[in-house]
Scaffold this active site. Sequence first.
Site, PDB file in Angstrom:
ATOM      1  N   LYS A 166      -5.883  -3.238   7.464  1.00  0.00           N
ATOM      2  CA  LYS A 166      -5.813  -1.855   6.969  1.00  0.00           C
ATOM      3  C   LYS A 166      -6.500  -1.756   5.592  1.00  0.00           C
ATOM      4  CE  LYS A 166      -1.238  -1.672   7.804  1.00  0.00           C
ATOM      5  NZ  LYS A 166      -0.957  -2.798   8.717  1.00  0.00           N
ATOM      6  N   THR A 167      -6.179  -2.702   4.704  1.00  0.00           N
ATOM      7  CA  THR A 167      -6.818  -2.691   3.378  1.00  0.00           C
ATOM      8  C   THR A 167      -8.319  -2.924   3.531  1.00  0.00           C
ATOM      9  OG1 THR A 167      -4.823  -3.748   2.538  1.00  0.00           O
ATOM     10  CG2 THR A 167      -6.706  -3.685   1.048  1.00  0.00           C
ATOM     11  N   ASP A 196      -0.860   1.543  -0.071  1.00  0.00           N
ATOM     12  CA  ASP A 196      -0.271   0.667   0.929  1.00  0.00           C
ATOM     13  C   ASP A 196       1.222   0.966   1.036  1.00  0.00           C
ATOM     14  OD1 ASP A 196      -0.329  -1.290   2.817  1.00  0.00           O
ATOM     15  OD2 ASP A 196      -0.336  -2.970   1.420  1.00  0.00           O
ATOM     16  N   THR A 218       3.222  -0.019   7.954  1.00  0.00           N
ATOM     17  CA  THR A 218       3.624  -0.798   9.128  1.00  0.00           C
ATOM     18  C   THR A 218       4.687  -0.010   9.899  1.00  0.00           C
ATOM     19  OG1 THR A 218       5.229  -1.892   7.690  1.00  0.00           O
ATOM     20  CG2 THR A 218       3.181  -3.087   8.140  1.00  0.00           C
ATOM     21  N   ARG A 226      -5.589 -12.078   9.359  1.00  0.00           N
ATOM     22  CA  ARG A 226      -5.120 -12.687   8.099  1.00  0.00           C
ATOM     23  C   ARG A 226      -4.517 -14.067   8.377  1.00  0.00           C
ATOM     24  NH1 ARG A 226      -0.759  -9.380   5.081  1.00  0.00           N
ATOM     25  NH2 ARG A 226      -2.479  -7.951   4.790  1.00  0.00           N
TER      26      ARG A 226
END
Length: 344
Positions: free
Chosen positions: A81-82, A126, A175, A234
């Site tokens: 997302k980032t 975030d 999330t 990640r």
Amino acid sequence: MAIQSSSGGSKPPAPKRLVAPEATAAESDGGRDEGLRPRRLCDYIGQSELKQVLGIAVEATRLRNDALDHVLLYGPPGLGKTTMALVLAEELGVSCRIASAPALERPRDIVGLLMNLQPRELLFIDEIHRLNRVAEELLYPAMEDFRLDLTVGAGPAARTRSLELPPFTLVGATTKAGSLSSPLRDRFGLIQRLEFYSCGDLEAIVSRSAQLLQLELAAEAAAEIAQRCRGTPRIANRLLRRVRDFASVRGIATVEAPVVVEALAMHRVDGRGLDPSDRRLLSLLETSYGGGPAGLDTLAAALGEDPDTLEAVVEPFLLQLGFLQRTPRGRVLTDAGRAHLEAA
Ligand code: ADE
């Protein structure tokens, strides 16, 4: 911390990416993932539907020389997302300011961020479901009319003053999309879910990262990592670094599949990518609750975990694998989950 973006392609170089002091965990992860993040949409592997939708929105925005509509990205952690927010900024040739909702405690935190925005810049928040009510209410007119409504003074003398803001884009990430209030959710023009990555996409991501890390990795070795990373880039990149450590200490020049298997077994990551927390959850369901159903809070208390973490971080991949089911009466271990535990 300012991250200089690379220009790439024939587009003009984008200005610096800006990372606010309230940088997110992902961003402030010692900058470790920084070199591995794709910078342009064409380098971003996987999430084809998301790329298509955002690619069209970016192109149209560029044609109109406008600010991109506000974007909400949701899905389990670690899916990019980032990274996608930074890619969008790069594609639009603007900076991205990064903040995390829990750090925006006081009204002046969000006011400061909004007042410093330049035209068409991106503001990435975030864990946006964790914004407090005051911050959220300041965002409504800012998102809708690019206006900041501030209360000046107190008591009967209090007055509202409106400040004009430049057109900007809010990129919210969460999330827990279900925890977002509907007035906030309704102000996003683009709402997109990030999916777990396929094994093929993860293999490509691992091979790309290995190249960037100058690690010689056989295709079968990349596939072994891809199978063990819970569908999450990640985690794939984290496992790749552990494999690289193992190979350097053993003096291994080319990493083949058995090296990956041995290195990751040391970290107690099994063949399907389950780690000790996943296995503890499945075993608890089996041994203490006869396979379930058992409530989230009960399981979290027994495991000493936070229920939100269990729900947002641990469970989604187990659900995806079909090892766990959420039912109205609680969590249930499936036959596939039981078979996995027995085989381990
Ligand atoms: N590194 C992490 N995520 C990635 C992605 N989606 N594409 C390419 N490289 C990545």
